[in-house]
Design a protein around this motif. Structure first.
Motif, PDB file in Angstrom:
ATOM      1  N   ALA A  75       0.841  -1.195   0.000  1.00 23.46           N
ATOM      2  CA  ALA A  75       0.000   0.000   0.000  1.00 23.46           C
ATOM      3  C   ALA A  75       0.878   1.247   0.000  1.00 23.46           C
ATOM      4  CB  ALA A  75      -0.920  -0.013   1.223  1.00 23.46           C
ATOM      5  N   ALA A  76       1.898   1.262   0.867  1.00 21.77           N
ATOM      6  CA  ALA A  76       2.763   2.444   0.980  1.00 21.77           C
ATOM      7  C   ALA A  76       3.504   2.685  -0.335  1.00 21.77           C
ATOM      8  CB  ALA A  76       3.749   2.253   2.125  1.00 21.77           C
ATOM      9  N   TYR A  77       3.971   1.600  -0.941  1.00 20.00           N
ATOM     10  CA  TYR A  77       4.702   1.726  -2.209  1.00 20.00           C
ATOM     11  C   TYR A  77       3.833   2.370  -3.282  1.00 20.00           C
ATOM     12  CZ  TYR A  77       6.572   0.198  -6.723  1.00 20.00           C
ATOM     13  OH  TYR A  77       7.031   0.162  -8.016  1.00 20.00           O
ATOM     14  N   LEU A  78       2.625   1.831  -3.461  1.00 19.17           N
ATOM     15  CA  LEU A  78       1.765   2.331  -4.536  1.00 19.17           C
ATOM     16  C   LEU A  78       1.300   3.762  -4.257  1.00 19.17           C
ATOM     17  CD1 LEU A  78      -0.288  -0.887  -5.326  1.00 19.17           C
ATOM     18  CD2 LEU A  78       1.403   0.228  -6.799  1.00 19.17           C
ATOM     19  N   LEU A  79       0.970   4.046  -3.009  1.00 17.62           N
ATOM     20  CA  LEU A  79       0.509   5.400  -2.678  1.00 17.62           C
ATOM     21  C   LEU A  79       1.623   6.419  -2.894  1.00 17.62           C
ATOM     22  CD1 LEU A  79      -1.642   4.545   0.438  1.00 17.62           C
ATOM     23  CD2 LEU A  79      -2.464   5.674  -1.645  1.00 17.62           C
ATOM     24  N   ALA A  80       2.828   6.059  -2.482  1.00 20.15           N
ATOM     25  CA  ALA A  80       3.946   6.986  -2.680  1.00 20.15           C
ATOM     26  C   ALA A  80       4.161   7.206  -4.171  1.00 20.15           C
ATOM     27  CB  ALA A  80       5.207   6.431  -2.026  1.00 20.15           C
ATOM     28  N   LYS A  81       4.041   6.123  -4.926  1.00 21.97           N
ATOM     29  CA  LYS A  81       4.212   6.239  -6.377  1.00 21.97           C
ATOM     30  C   LYS A  81       3.142   7.120  -7.009  1.00 21.97           C
ATOM     31  CE  LYS A  81       4.578   3.022  -9.668  1.00 21.97           C
ATOM     32  NZ  LYS A  81       4.782   1.711 -10.326  1.00 21.97           N
ATOM     33  N   LYS A  82       1.955   7.077  -6.426  1.00 23.98           N
ATOM     34  CA  LYS A  82       0.862   7.897  -6.943  1.00 23.98           C
ATOM     35  C   LYS A  82       0.958   9.336  -6.446  1.00 23.98           C
ATOM     36  CE  LYS A  82      -2.297   3.905  -6.694  1.00 23.98           C
ATOM     37  NZ  LYS A  82      -2.544   3.419  -8.043  1.00 23.98           N
ATOM     38  N   GLY A  83       1.979   9.648  -5.675  1.00 21.55           N
ATOM     39  CA  GLY A  83       2.214  11.029  -5.277  1.00 21.55           C
ATOM     40  C   GLY A  83       1.654  11.432  -3.922  1.00 21.55           C
ATOM     41  N   PHE A  84       1.148  10.480  -3.142  1.00 21.26           N
ATOM     42  CA  PHE A  84       0.666  10.820  -1.804  1.00 21.26           C
ATOM     43  C   PHE A  84       1.851  10.888  -0.835  1.00 21.26           C
ATOM     44  CE2 PHE A  84      -2.943   8.803  -3.870  1.00 21.26           C
ATOM     45  CZ  PHE A  84      -3.997   9.637  -3.494  1.00 21.26           C
ATOM     46  N   SER A  85       1.701  11.735   0.199  1.00 22.35           N
ATOM     47  CA  SER A  85       2.708  11.675   1.259  1.00 22.35           C
ATOM     48  C   SER A  85       2.295  10.544   2.202  1.00 22.35           C
ATOM     49  CB  SER A  85       2.798  13.004   2.004  1.00 22.35           C
ATOM     50  OG  SER A  85       1.610  13.271   2.710  1.00 22.35           O
ATOM     51  N   ALA A 145      -8.130   2.558  -3.757  1.00 19.14           N
ATOM     52  CA  ALA A 145      -9.290   3.236  -3.171  1.00 19.14           C
ATOM     53  C   ALA A 145      -8.947   4.669  -2.784  1.00 19.14           C
ATOM     54  CB  ALA A 145      -9.790   2.453  -1.957  1.00 19.14           C
ATOM     55  N   VAL A 146      -7.761   4.862  -2.208  1.00 25.90           N
ATOM     56  CA  VAL A 146      -7.356   6.216  -1.819  1.00 25.90           C
ATOM     57  C   VAL A 146      -7.214   7.086  -3.068  1.00 25.90           C
ATOM     58  CG1 VAL A 146      -5.561   7.605  -0.707  1.00 25.90           C
ATOM     59  CG2 VAL A 146      -6.219   5.412   0.287  1.00 25.90           C
ATOM     60  N   GLU A 147      -6.652   6.501  -4.116  1.00 23.87           N
ATOM     61  CA  GLU A 147      -6.502   7.258  -5.353  1.00 23.87           C
ATOM     62  C   GLU A 147      -7.867   7.599  -5.953  1.00 23.87           C
ATOM     63  OE1 GLU A 147      -4.956   5.220  -8.771  1.00 23.87           O
ATOM     64  OE2 GLU A 147      -3.822   6.986  -9.403  1.00 23.87           O
ATOM     65  N   TYR A 148      -8.758   6.618  -5.924  1.00 25.17           N
ATOM     66  CA  TYR A 148     -10.109   6.865  -6.425  1.00 25.17           C
ATOM     67  C   TYR A 148     -10.735   8.026  -5.672  1.00 25.17           C
ATOM     68  CZ  TYR A 148     -15.145   6.314  -7.017  1.00 25.17           C
ATOM     69  OH  TYR A 148     -16.465   6.559  -7.254  1.00 25.17           O
ATOM     70  N   ALA A 149     -10.583   8.013  -4.357  1.00 27.63           N
ATOM     71  CA  ALA A 149     -11.180   9.067  -3.529  1.00 27.63           C
ATOM     72  C   ALA A 149     -10.617  10.434  -3.915  1.00 27.63           C
ATOM     73  CB  ALA A 149     -10.936   8.772  -2.056  1.00 27.63           C
ATOM     74  N   ARG A 150      -9.296  10.494  -4.062  1.00 30.08           N
ATOM     75  CA  ARG A 150      -8.681  11.780  -4.414  1.00 30.08           C
ATOM     76  C   ARG A 150      -9.229  12.299  -5.738  1.00 30.08           C
ATOM     77  NH1 ARG A 150      -2.356  12.063  -5.678  1.00 30.08           N
ATOM     78  NH2 ARG A 150      -3.069  10.736  -7.391  1.00 30.08           N
ATOM     79  N   ASN A 151      -9.372  11.390  -6.707  1.00 32.38           N
ATOM     80  CA  ASN A 151      -9.822  11.806  -8.031  1.00 32.38           C
ATOM     81  C   ASN A 151     -11.320  12.072  -8.099  1.00 32.38           C
ATOM     82  OD1 ASN A 151      -7.211  11.464  -8.713  1.00 32.38           O
ATOM     83  ND2 ASN A 151      -7.498   9.492  -9.758  1.00 32.38           N
ATOM     84  N   ASN A 152     -12.032  11.751  -7.031  1.00 32.65           N
ATOM     85  CA  ASN A 152     -13.478  11.924  -7.064  1.00 32.65           C
ATOM     86  C   ASN A 152     -13.978  12.795  -5.934  1.00 32.65           C
ATOM     87  OD1 ASN A 152     -14.765  10.033  -9.289  1.00 32.65           O
ATOM     88  ND2 ASN A 152     -12.968   9.011  -8.422  1.00 32.65           N
ATOM     89  N   GLY A 153     -13.235  13.840  -5.666  1.00 27.83           N
ATOM     90  CA  GLY A 153     -13.750  14.824  -4.725  1.00 27.83           C
ATOM     91  C   GLY A 153     -13.100  14.830  -3.360  1.00 27.83           C
ATOM     92  N   GLY A 154     -12.178  13.894  -3.105  1.00 27.32           N
ATOM     93  CA  GLY A 154     -11.445  13.992  -1.841  1.00 27.32           C
ATOM     94  C   GLY A 154     -11.415  12.694  -1.066  1.00 27.32           C
ATOM     95  N   VAL A 155     -10.389  12.610  -0.215  1.00 29.08           N
ATOM     96  CA  VAL A 155     -10.208  11.389   0.572  1.00 29.08           C
ATOM     97  C   VAL A 155     -11.138  11.455   1.790  1.00 29.08           C
ATOM     98  CG1 VAL A 155      -8.510   9.922   1.731  1.00 29.08           C
ATOM     99  CG2 VAL A 155      -7.830  11.273  -0.241  1.00 29.08           C
ATOM    100  N   ASN A 156     -12.421  11.255   1.551  1.00 29.97           N
ATOM    101  CA  ASN A 156     -13.386  11.250   2.656  1.00 29.97           C
ATOM    102  C   ASN A 156     -14.075   9.891   2.700  1.00 29.97           C
ATOM    103  OD1 ASN A 156     -15.408  11.161   0.637  1.00 29.97           O
ATOM    104  ND2 ASN A 156     -15.336  13.395   0.492  1.00 29.97           N
ATOM    105  N   TYR A 157     -14.914   9.699   3.685  1.00 30.59           N
ATOM    106  CA  TYR A 157     -15.466   8.368   3.883  1.00 30.59           C
ATOM    107  C   TYR A 157     -16.288   7.873   2.704  1.00 30.59           C
ATOM    108  CZ  TYR A 157     -17.887   4.379   5.773  1.00 30.59           C
ATOM    109  OH  TYR A 157     -18.384   3.119   5.966  1.00 30.59           O
ATOM    110  N   GLU A 158     -17.152   8.761   2.192  1.00 28.93           N
ATOM    111  CA  GLU A 158     -18.018   8.334   1.101  1.00 28.93           C
ATOM    112  C   GLU A 158     -17.178   7.716  -0.013  1.00 28.93           C
ATOM    113  OE1 GLU A 158     -18.744  11.252   2.820  1.00 28.93           O
ATOM    114  OE2 GLU A 158     -20.207   9.892   3.729  1.00 28.93           O
ATOM    115  N   ASN A 159     -16.082   8.389  -0.327  1.00 25.63           N
ATOM    116  CA  ASN A 159     -15.249   7.918  -1.430  1.00 25.63           C
ATOM    117  C   ASN A 159     -14.407   6.700  -1.063  1.00 25.63           C
ATOM    118  OD1 ASN A 159     -16.190   9.795  -3.261  1.00 25.63           O
ATOM    119  ND2 ASN A 159     -14.692  11.341  -2.620  1.00 25.63           N
ATOM    120  N   LEU A 160     -13.956   6.673   0.184  1.00 22.57           N
ATOM    121  CA  LEU A 160     -13.103   5.546   0.587  1.00 22.57           C
ATOM    122  C   LEU A 160     -13.869   4.230   0.672  1.00 22.57           C
ATOM    123  CD1 LEU A 160     -10.749   6.967   3.374  1.00 22.57           C
ATOM    124  CD2 LEU A 160     -10.120   6.250   1.074  1.00 22.57           C
TER     125      LEU A 160
END
Ligand SMILES: Cc1cc2nc3c(=O)[nH]c(=O)nc-3n(C[C@H](O)[C@H](O)[C@H](O)COP(=O)(O)OP(=O)(O)OC[C@H]3O[C@@H](n4cnc5c(N)ncnc54)[C@H](O)[C@@H]3O)c2cc1C
Ligand code: SF4
Ligand code: SF4
Lengths: 282, 432, 99
Positions: free
Chosen positions: B22-32, B332-347
């Protein structure tokens, strides 16, 4: 105050085993750790910093893997680490090591700021010489006190407490000075998350090679080391009996121990010999 | 101290296979990303049996085959039924690179380095003590006095889920859902591995053992050939029944020693010394073990902590499931970011991702697998049939055929009527 | 150190454990309420703790944390809720190398 604390990166000696077939040491997979004796030294340096402000610098003369150890100390709260590392330092005995360490301290003094105090652990688990503190103090011509378990300023004088078998002594010491803590002096604090994040973000580590220190090759490494290891002996482990006794009282415990020892051939002989010696002395 | 970040996009708890992926892919996708691991060296708290399925991991790291610390590719699968000194062994050989043997310590280390390389910040030697909740939402983590906030926390703490229990999201571990794995790593020597197990260089063996090797406790044994060592051990199901009866025949170490000294197995590790001994819990009932949801406000649960492990008696799929669920969490985190934010509805999509994944389907499909496995000796009458069934059982990238189906299918292909098989089996059982 | 050489006899747990490496924490990460152990009918920890950290001594159970491999079994199986279980701090505890 500015405190320098020494760290040695040592093989976890409790995990070094002996191959039953060849009788040689099994080194594979033996992880290294911070010399446990250095932990109270680090703890004391951090307590002094908590109280009197300033900075703590950890130094280690070692190959690069020792960075892991410096990371651990920074995790505890040490401000920065200096790794003194060069092939030219390899093979050093305590004399050559203390020389490099003394020169490192001088360089910190010159370039980073005045060093008030240097703290070492009493000894190391992989060689147990207890030389480094005293030798470094000799090179620098600074006062040295060992077996320390506490230090503080009393009316602007620096006072250290050292523990002897039957007494606690207080010494007034002029700074800069070098002290060595005894093994169980203080319980080290745990590593903190925030410090580990700081380690990764700020990378508060410097590496000094001999290009920076510019030490005479005749005084460092193997060449600067007059020590000769003439022989090593393998002392076999003594099997333990592992008896558990739940005593009813202190007296009962003492009685049980004496009785049990007297039942054992070897132990009773040693005990008798000791008791008769006591008798002669009186 | 002001430059030290105390807020990250994502905090991942636990640098096992799930957390590292998870950490690898998220970092690659540009998340801190902050990846927190309680272990000192990388991978030194991770212990398992020995065989890893490759394909789901290749989806995260296509370079797996080339770069990962793979000891040997499994070319031989063996199953043995043990009854006292009597042993029935079936062997299946394959050339396909479906699974490999390794040390989890090494594989995890490789994965963590990948995560760090991609830009995740690894804080090792730190035990997370609490996942922090505010207004019914997870907002970060605490370790000692230190609090780190995040938009999302990924819990990848493994099977021993102290943090989820403390949060009140799952009940205290139920012995009916877990087993104790004990393992010895025996230093056999590289050449000996090859000659004794009949393997070529780089070829590996995975061996499952069922029967009374566990002295009546439900579970089984395993053997895996590493580069120059053998991993062997037992998994013992910790049922309430076992605990209530309290009829232990001795310490667990005597069970594993009994296995090591079993006359059928011991020649394989003659003269070997023990390099390591370990114990770890593993999931035995994934469905009961799973949390009621995989996504909560601000929190995603991955890997063992989510109960994502397929145990078929002859095969464990934990590591690849962990990695794959780590990937789904990152998705899922990436989906949330691209769809309005990392909030519960999106996660919440994560819950869906998991339930629709091959892993979840597999776990549901194989509910009854272990019971069926226990009666597989009847299949030994039909070696040809068995290889067919085995092929279906082992040569699966994602999906394992349900044993019952593979049996039926194989029967059909071999022209044996189920009636015949059952009557044969009946005769056999009567004969024992 | 008595180590295995494919001897015929089972190796004692304490000798098997010689193959493992720990960086032992100063504080115990597991605390056992030994009073509860006195009342415990089956004492499963004695048999199931893979590291043998629970030892029977008369009707008492003596616990020592130093050799713990952090599997969590005792936490799961204790019927008396006598085990207060945590992970060690600062990376201490068992250090697996070939697991
Ligand atoms: C005996 C046995 C045999 C097995 N055999 C196989 C096999 O052959 N093949 C296979 O695929 N799977 C096997 N498994 C299952 C496999 O090991 C797991 O499914 C897999 O490791 C799960 O990965 P994970 O990342 O979810 O958890 P883990 O690998 O358990 O990683 C969790 C990580 O989180 C860390 N952590 C936990 N709590 C905290 C905290 N509070 N703070 C900081 N860090 C924390 C831990 O130190 C650990 O590194 C086996 C398991 C066992 C026990
Ligand atoms: S199971 Fe629990 S109560 Fe029983 S002896 Fe063990 S620790 Fe004590
Ligand atoms: S966690 Fe495992 S090894 Fe540690 S004391 Fe409990 S049962 Fe024993």
């Amino acid at each position: 105050m500015r405190i320098v604390v020494g760290m040695k990166w040592v093989p976890g000696t409790t995990s070094v085993r002996i191959d039953p077939k060849t009788g040689t040491l099994i080194r594979e997979g033996v992880p290294s750790i911070v010399n446990p004796h250095d932990m109270p030294a680090v703890e004391l340096s951090l307590r002094l910093k908590d109280k009197y402000k300033g900075e703590v610098i950890a130094i280690s003369m070692a190959p690069p893997p020792a960075l892991k150890g410096l990371e651990y100390l920074i995790g505890m709260g040490v401000d920065r680490g200096i790794l003194v590392s060069d092939r030219a330092f390899a093979g050093a005995d305590t004399l050559a090591t203390s020389y490099v360490i003394a020169k490192t301290i001088e360089k910190i003094n010159r370039e980073i700021g005045k060093v008030d105090l240097v703290i070492f652990g009493q000894e190391t688990i992989d060689s147990s010489t207890a030389h480094i503190g005293a030798q470094t103090a000799s090179w620098l011509n600074w006062p040295y006190i060992y077996y320390v378990h506490d230090a503080k300023f009393v009316d602007s004088k620096f006072v250290v407490e050292r523990v002897l078998e039957d007494a606690v002594e207080e010494w007034e010491v002029e700074l800069p000075a070098i002290i060595a803590t005894h093994m169980k002096a203080l319980k080290p604090r745990p590593v903190r998350l925030i410090n580990k994040i700081r380690y990764k973000v700020e990378k508060p580590i410097m590496t000094w090679t001999n290009a920076e220190l510019k030490l005479d090759p005749r005084c460092i490494g193997l060449k600067g080391s007059p020590t000769i290891v003439s022989k090593t002996v393998n002392v076999p482990e003594v099997p333990r009996k592992k008896i558990v006794y739940t005593p009813k009282s202190g007296e009962d415990a003492a009685k049980w121990i004496i009785e049990t020892l007297m039942k054992d051939d070897k132990a009773s002989k040693v005990l008798m010999k000791y008791l008769s010696m006591e008798g002669e002395a009186q | 101290m002001s430059s030290i970040p105390t807020r990250f996009d994502v905090v991942v708890v636990g640098a096992g296979p799930a957390g590292s992926a998870a950490a690898y892919l998220l970092a690659k996708k540009g998340f801190s990303v902050l990846l927190v691991e309680r272990g000192k060296g990388l991978g030194d708290k991770n212990m398992f049996g020995g065989k890893v399925y490759a394909q789901p991991i290749r989806e995260v790291w296509p370079e797996l085959d080339k770069e990962a610390p793979i000891h040997r590719w499994v070319t031989k699968e063996r199953i043995s039924m043990v009854d006292g000194e009597k042993v029935l062994t079936v062997e299946y050989r394959t050339e396909k690179k479906v699974s490999f043997v390794t040390y989890l310590t090494q594989l995890t280390q490789w994965m963590i380095k990948k995560a760090e390389g991609a830009g995740a910040l690894l804080a090792s030697e730190v035990t997370v003590e609490e996942i922090l909740m505010r207004d019914n939402r997870v907002v970060g983590i605490r370790s000692g006095p230190d609090v780190i906030e995040a938009d999302a926390v990924i819990d990848a703490e493994g099977v021993n889920r102290l943090l989820l229990e403390r949060l009140g999201l799952v009940k205290k571990l139920d012995p009916d859902t877990v087993g104790l794995g004990v393992k010895e790593v025996l230093k056999v020597g590289e050449g000996n591995i090859e000659s004794r197990f009949g393997l070529d260089k780089k070829e590996g063996l995975a061996w499952a053992i069922v029967g009374d090797i566990t002295k009546g406790i439900p579970g089984g044994g395993f053997i895996y050939t590493n580069k120059d060592t053998v991993s062997m051990g037992l998994v013992l199901h910790l049922s309430k029944k076992l605990l209530d009866e309290g009829s232990f025949e001795g310490h667990v170490s005597s069970l594993i020693e009994g296995f090591r000294l079993h006359p059928y197995f011991k020649p394989y590790w003659k003269d070997a010394i023990i390099s390591e001994y370990g114990g770890h819990l593993t999931i035995t009932d994934a469905i009961k073990f799973a949390p009621s949801r995989f996504a909560y406000p601000g929190l995603l649960i991955a890997g063992d902590a989510a109960g994502l492990l397929l145990s078929l008696g002859y095969t464990f799929r934990g590591v690849d499931y962990a990695v794959y669920s780590g990937k789904l969490a990152a998705d899922a985190v990436e989906y949330a970011r691209n769809n309005g934010g990392v909030n519960y509805e999106n996660l919440q999509v994560y819950d869906d991702y998991i339930r629709k994944s091959f892993m979840y389907e597999e776990i549901m499909r194989h509910r009854g697998a272990i019971t069926l496995m226990n009666s597989f000796e009847l299949m030994s009458k039909y070696p040809k049939l068995l290889t067919k069934v085995m092929e279906k059982m082992f040569e699966a990238e994602y999906k394992h055929e349900v044993i019952y189906n593979s049996l039926l299918q194989a029967l059909k292909e071999e022209g044996i009527s189920p009636f015949n098989l059952i009557s044969q089996a009946f005769m056999m059982v009567k004969g024992i | 150190m008595s180590q295995s050489k494919g001897e015929e006899k089972p190796i004692k747990l304490e000798d098997i454990l010689q193959s493992d490496v720990w960086d032992v924490d100063e504080d115990p990460h597991i605390i056992v309420d030994s009073e509860k152990c006195l009342e415990c009918p089956t004492k499963p920890c004695i048999y199931l703790c893979p590291a043998g950290c629970y030892v029977k001594a008369g009707d008492r159970v003596i616990f020592s944390y130093e050799g713990c491999v952090e599997c969590g079994t005792c936490r799961v199986i204790c019927p008396m809720d006598a085990v207060k279980w945590n992970y060690p701090k600062s990376g201490k505890g068992i250090l697996y190398r070939f697991a």
